[in-house]
Write a protein that holds these residues in place. Structure first.
Motif, mmCIF file in Angstrom:
data_model
loop_
_atom_site.group_PDB
_atom_site.id
_atom_site.type_symbol
_atom_site.label_atom_id
_atom_site.label_comp_id
_atom_site.label_asym_id
_atom_site.label_seq_id
_atom_site.Cartn_x
_atom_site.Cartn_y
_atom_site.Cartn_z
ATOM 1 N N SER A 81 -8.335 -12.262 5.268
ATOM 2 C CA SER A 81 -9.369 -13.129 4.708
ATOM 3 C C SER A 81 -9.309 -13.011 3.188
ATOM 4 C CB SER A 81 -10.756 -12.711 5.211
ATOM 5 O OG SER A 81 -11.208 -11.563 4.531
ATOM 6 N N LEU A 82 -9.893 -13.948 2.487
ATOM 7 C CA LEU A 82 -9.911 -13.896 1.025
ATOM 8 C C LEU A 82 -10.886 -12.840 0.515
ATOM 9 C CD1 LEU A 82 -9.810 -17.689 0.094
ATOM 10 C CD2 LEU A 82 -7.916 -16.082 0.380
ATOM 11 N N GLU A 83 -11.682 -12.272 1.421
ATOM 12 C CA GLU A 83 -12.703 -11.294 1.054
ATOM 13 C C GLU A 83 -12.364 -9.883 1.513
ATOM 14 O OE1 GLU A 83 -15.665 -13.257 3.273
ATOM 15 O OE2 GLU A 83 -16.136 -14.678 1.699
ATOM 16 N N GLN A 84 -11.183 -9.690 2.077
ATOM 17 C CA GLN A 84 -10.783 -8.373 2.587
ATOM 18 C C GLN A 84 -10.634 -7.370 1.448
ATOM 19 O OE1 GLN A 84 -10.171 -7.174 5.806
ATOM 20 N NE2 GLN A 84 -10.133 -5.286 4.634
ATOM 21 N N GLN A 85 -11.179 -6.198 1.609
ATOM 22 C CA GLN A 85 -10.987 -5.117 0.642
ATOM 23 C C GLN A 85 -9.701 -4.378 1.012
ATOM 24 O OE1 GLN A 85 -13.042 -4.183 -2.046
ATOM 25 N NE2 GLN A 85 -14.102 -6.097 -1.685
ATOM 26 N N ILE A 86 -8.742 -4.361 0.102
ATOM 27 C CA ILE A 86 -7.440 -3.729 0.339
ATOM 28 C C ILE A 86 -7.236 -2.647 -0.708
ATOM 29 C CG2 ILE A 86 -4.932 -4.117 0.350
ATOM 30 C CD1 ILE A 86 -5.494 -6.941 1.411
ATOM 31 N N MET A 87 -6.732 -1.482 -0.278
ATOM 32 C CA MET A 87 -6.457 -0.395 -1.214
ATOM 33 C C MET A 87 -5.235 -0.779 -2.035
ATOM 34 S SD MET A 87 -6.964 2.326 -2.725
ATOM 35 C CE MET A 87 -8.076 3.482 -2.039
ATOM 36 N N VAL A 88 -5.401 -0.759 -3.355
ATOM 37 C CA VAL A 88 -4.310 -1.091 -4.272
ATOM 38 C C VAL A 88 -4.185 -0.013 -5.337
ATOM 39 C CG1 VAL A 88 -4.610 -3.590 -3.970
ATOM 40 C CG2 VAL A 88 -5.679 -2.448 -5.906
ATOM 41 N N ASP A 106 0.625 -5.612 -8.381
ATOM 42 C CA ASP A 106 -0.234 -4.632 -7.727
ATOM 43 C C ASP A 106 0.565 -3.961 -6.610
ATOM 44 O OD1 ASP A 106 -2.387 -5.337 -9.323
ATOM 45 O OD2 ASP A 106 -3.489 -6.377 -7.725
ATOM 46 N N ILE A 107 0.147 -2.797 -6.236
ATOM 47 C CA ILE A 107 0.795 -2.070 -5.139
ATOM 48 C C ILE A 107 -0.215 -1.919 -4.012
ATOM 49 C CG2 ILE A 107 1.750 0.168 -4.448
ATOM 50 C CD1 ILE A 107 2.844 0.359 -7.353
ATOM 51 N N VAL A 108 0.196 -2.275 -2.788
ATOM 52 C CA VAL A 108 -0.605 -2.033 -1.588
ATOM 53 C C VAL A 108 0.088 -0.932 -0.805
ATOM 54 C CG1 VAL A 108 -1.580 -4.361 -1.529
ATOM 55 C CG2 VAL A 108 0.528 -3.886 -0.269
ATOM 56 N N PHE A 109 -0.615 -0.378 0.188
ATOM 57 C CA PHE A 109 -0.109 0.802 0.878
ATOM 58 C C PHE A 109 0.137 0.541 2.347
ATOM 59 C CE2 PHE A 109 -2.225 2.125 -2.920
ATOM 60 C CZ PHE A 109 -1.319 3.025 -3.450
ATOM 61 N N ASN A 110 1.387 0.750 2.760
ATOM 62 C CA ASN A 110 1.837 0.595 4.137
ATOM 63 C C ASN A 110 1.713 1.940 4.854
ATOM 64 O OD1 ASN A 110 3.511 -1.071 6.171
ATOM 65 N ND2 ASN A 110 4.618 0.868 6.026
ATOM 66 N N GLU A 119 4.453 2.720 -0.631
ATOM 67 C CA GLU A 119 3.988 1.663 -1.522
ATOM 68 C C GLU A 119 4.768 0.373 -1.299
ATOM 69 O OE1 GLU A 119 4.358 3.175 -5.519
ATOM 70 O OE2 GLU A 119 2.654 4.546 -5.254
ATOM 71 N N ILE A 120 4.060 -0.739 -1.377
ATOM 72 C CA ILE A 120 4.674 -2.069 -1.343
ATOM 73 C C ILE A 120 4.221 -2.800 -2.599
ATOM 74 C CG2 ILE A 120 4.771 -4.309 -0.198
ATOM 75 C CD1 ILE A 120 4.166 -2.886 2.442
ATOM 76 N N ILE A 121 5.159 -3.209 -3.416
ATOM 77 C CA ILE A 121 4.824 -3.971 -4.619
ATOM 78 C C ILE A 121 4.557 -5.418 -4.218
ATOM 79 C CG2 ILE A 121 5.662 -4.811 -6.847
ATOM 80 C CD1 ILE A 121 7.389 -2.244 -6.975
ATOM 81 N N VAL A 122 3.457 -5.959 -4.681
ATOM 82 C CA VAL A 122 3.108 -7.346 -4.385
ATOM 83 C C VAL A 122 3.965 -8.253 -5.264
ATOM 84 C CG1 VAL A 122 1.282 -9.089 -4.421
ATOM 85 C CG2 VAL A 122 0.758 -6.738 -3.699
#
Length: 160
Positions: A81-88, A106-110, A119-122
């Protein structure tokens, strides 16, 4: 897909729409994670230490219809969703960031099947105009949901 606890503490996956109250899921916790009773997920830290995979039980599931979602890195398994809180991790540090504000770089975490966090680089984000049902999951003892193998918080959950 949501990581759920399988036989002998293994991992299996369930579509968000199939998660029900009482399901046991895998979550991630770390030393700097803010206690939920404080209610302030805007806190930014300079590190994530003592990362551990923990079991939580689903205590509530709340569906919501939305007309737009997003994908990360052209990967439909990373649809939120456009409102999801994701750890970055971004220029300010480690924090939960609303998905619609995630930026290139930004980096998200797998979290893989062994509980290893990487880490996954966006490299791209894309808004999809499409009616979907998204789900908010409440879990105890922690609401850090692993959706699409990405560390999220329960404010809004994945479309997966």
């Amino acid at each position: 897909m949501i990581q759920v606890v399988a036989e002998n503490d293994g991992i299996s996956y369930k579509a968000a729409k199939d998660i029900v109250v009482g399901d046991q899921i895998w979550n991630i916790t770390w030393s700097e994670l803010v206690d939920e009773s404080m209610g302030d997920y805007a806190i930014t830290t300079s590190s994530m230490t003592d990362v551990q995979r923990v079991k939580s039980s689903i205590t509530a599931v709340t569906p919501k219809s939305v007309s737009r979602t997003m994908i990360i890195n052209n990967d439909y398994s990373l649809r939120f969703s456009l409102e999801q809180q994701i750890m970055v991790k971004d220029a300010t540090g480690y924090r939960f960031k609303i998905s619609s504000a995630i930026e290139i770089g930004d980096i998200v975490f797998n979290v893989d099947e062994n509980g290893t966090v990487s880490e996954i680089i966006v490299s791209s984000t894309q808004i999809i105009d499409d009616n979907r049902t998204v789900y908010k999951f409440d879990a105890e003892p922690t609401d850090t949901i692993i959706a699409g193998n990405i560390i999220c918080h329960n404010i809004k959950a994945a479309v997966l």
